[in-house]
Design an enzyme around this catalytic site. Sequence first.
Site, PDB file in Angstrom:
ATOM      1  N   LEU A  88      22.808  18.955 -26.891  1.00 47.52           N
ATOM      2  CA  LEU A  88      22.646  19.281 -28.314  1.00 47.52           C
ATOM      3  C   LEU A  88      21.890  18.189 -29.069  1.00 47.52           C
ATOM      4  CD1 LEU A  88      26.107  20.905 -29.151  1.00 47.52           C
ATOM      5  CD2 LEU A  88      23.900  22.045 -28.850  1.00 47.52           C
ATOM      6  N   ARG A  89      21.702  17.035 -28.435  1.00 51.22           N
ATOM      7  CA  ARG A  89      20.824  15.950 -28.936  1.00 51.22           C
ATOM      8  C   ARG A  89      21.297  15.272 -30.210  1.00 51.22           C
ATOM      9  NH1 ARG A  89      18.970  15.635 -24.079  1.00 51.22           N
ATOM     10  NH2 ARG A  89      17.086  16.819 -23.580  1.00 51.22           N
ATOM     11  N   ASP A 329      21.948  23.808 -18.537  1.00 54.30           N
ATOM     12  CA  ASP A 329      21.252  22.517 -18.643  1.00 54.30           C
ATOM     13  C   ASP A 329      20.151  22.606 -19.720  1.00 54.30           C
ATOM     14  OD1 ASP A 329      20.573  19.900 -18.328  1.00 54.30           O
ATOM     15  OD2 ASP A 329      19.683  20.115 -16.336  1.00 54.30           O
TER      16      ASP A 329
HETATM   17  O1  DOR Z   1      16.050  17.535 -16.580  1.00 54.39           O
HETATM   18  C1  DOR Z   1      17.029  17.060 -17.118  1.00 54.39           C
HETATM   19  N1  DOR Z   1      17.065  16.812 -18.444  1.00 54.39           N
HETATM   20  N2  DOR Z   1      18.107  16.767 -16.373  1.00 54.39           N
HETATM   21  C2  DOR Z   1      19.159  16.111 -16.874  1.00 54.39           C
HETATM   22  O2  DOR Z   1      20.115  15.879 -16.168  1.00 54.39           O
HETATM   23  C3  DOR Z   1      19.133  15.611 -18.270  1.00 54.39           C
HETATM   24  C4  DOR Z   1      18.268  16.470 -19.093  1.00 54.39           C
HETATM   25  C5  DOR Z   1      17.985  15.904 -20.465  1.00 54.39           C
HETATM   26  O3  DOR Z   1      18.907  15.372 -21.091  1.00 54.39           O
HETATM   27  O4  DOR Z   1      16.859  16.031 -20.938  1.00 54.39           O
END
Ligand code: DOR
Length: 476
Positions: A88-89, A329
């Site tokens: 969710l950043r 993901d």
């Molecule tokens: O590709 C990915 N992006 N794998 C991850 O485990 C983390 C994720 C991200 O936070 O951007």
Amino acid sequence: MPDRCRPWIRSGVTVPEVRAAPSAKRHTVVIRGGTVVDATGERRADVVVSGDQVAAVGESASAPPGATVLDAGGCWVAPGLVDLHTHLREPGDEDAENVESGARAAACGGYTAVLAMPNTDPPIDSAAVAREVLELGVGAACRVAVAGAITVGRAGQRLAPMGELAALGVRIFTDDGTGVQDVGVMRRALEYGRGLGVTLAQHCEDAALAAGGHMHEGAWSSWLGVPGRPAEAEEVMVARDIALARMTGARIHFLHLSTARSMALVAAAKAEGLAVSAEVAPHHLSLTDAEMAGYDPLFKVNPPLRTDADVVAARSACADGTVDAVATDHAPHPPERKDTTLDDAAPGMLGLETAVAVVLGALAAPVADGGGRTGGAGPRTPPPMAARDVLALLSWRPARIAGLTPDQGGDQGGPIAPGAAANLCVIDPTHRWQVDPVRLASRSRNTPWAGRTLTGRVRHTLYRGEPVVVDAEAQR
Ligand code: DOR
């Protein structure tokens, strides 16, 4: 366990009160003409929702004056989906996503709960940050649960205050984005996790083996001249952590598994009776490393897209019960982190709003006629799965792993029956639509499905009785 052995437990931690969304009034909604699909079976029925609860499930329900009627003809009416793996950043990268926009994207994808990953800035490695994210989730378009970091700063060295986080209701701990490299630290984390009754979730990639790679190491990476991340980078950590699960008796969940041998390792661990569970991501069920032929960073993701054989193995593992959940993901990134060279670009792709179509295409075709398939993986694909088995992977099985089912004190995963929480989604499995990144609810645009036509769409989503998505449009 005496408290001197649990130095991370400090007094004064308060649990934020997570209340129902303020808009959950005693309004009636009738979902008419669909097929109800939940863990108990399938039946043709209308669903009447009153306030935040299911009031009735039966044929030809009448709508009282003022009720909202939602058409579900040709659709499945299912418990809301539960995503175990959402970035969710917030805090820190709100230009990519925030809790509000991510929850709205989730609702558009049929999700009524997401588990927010802790690789934020600062990371969710303390009660203060966990509480902040939980509070941001109050009033969002779906339930926002939080995963805590295993180690302070996700640096892999000192354990985070797991007890404090567990006291806030955190049930899953992970350093996702990276795996815990130090086997001794992971052992301690599992031992503490067992004592606390929580689950440790591992991002399985050995940093030394994966170092410098931007895609799967194999024929395509050789042909393209791009440094690779070998399948073994994942598999050595899966094997290591299965040994640790055996040693400690703790519960471990494997995040976004992507290789055929990882599936086999998990199947063997389950056959042994170890407390392991596993998820795969929609993109690992549908796309291969052949997508990297255009050097397009949209397809860069960790773990990377693998081979046809890995895609087929992942699908088979969904069908035979080795895999417990499909988790998105969902990894939003702003344009400056994706519109760049392959080696500079951030790994990760959006997932929430396309997951249903992609997963149906990969696992349930010909109902949804292959919308998400790669050409190469098609002929050797396992037989199509029934709707209920696919929805199990997207809703009630992940709800259980997250500790959110009604018998665990939560309100997710159904079943759909009078008195149950009205967290529901309505899916049209035959609706064809073209993915337009500009129309996504996410703040980011990094979808690998841009411009492609997918089959299967979420038509309506109800969160705590409120129609938060109607006819594929977010209502707030
Ligand atoms: O590709 C990915 N992006 N794998 C991850 O485990 C983390 C994720 C991200 O936070 O951007």
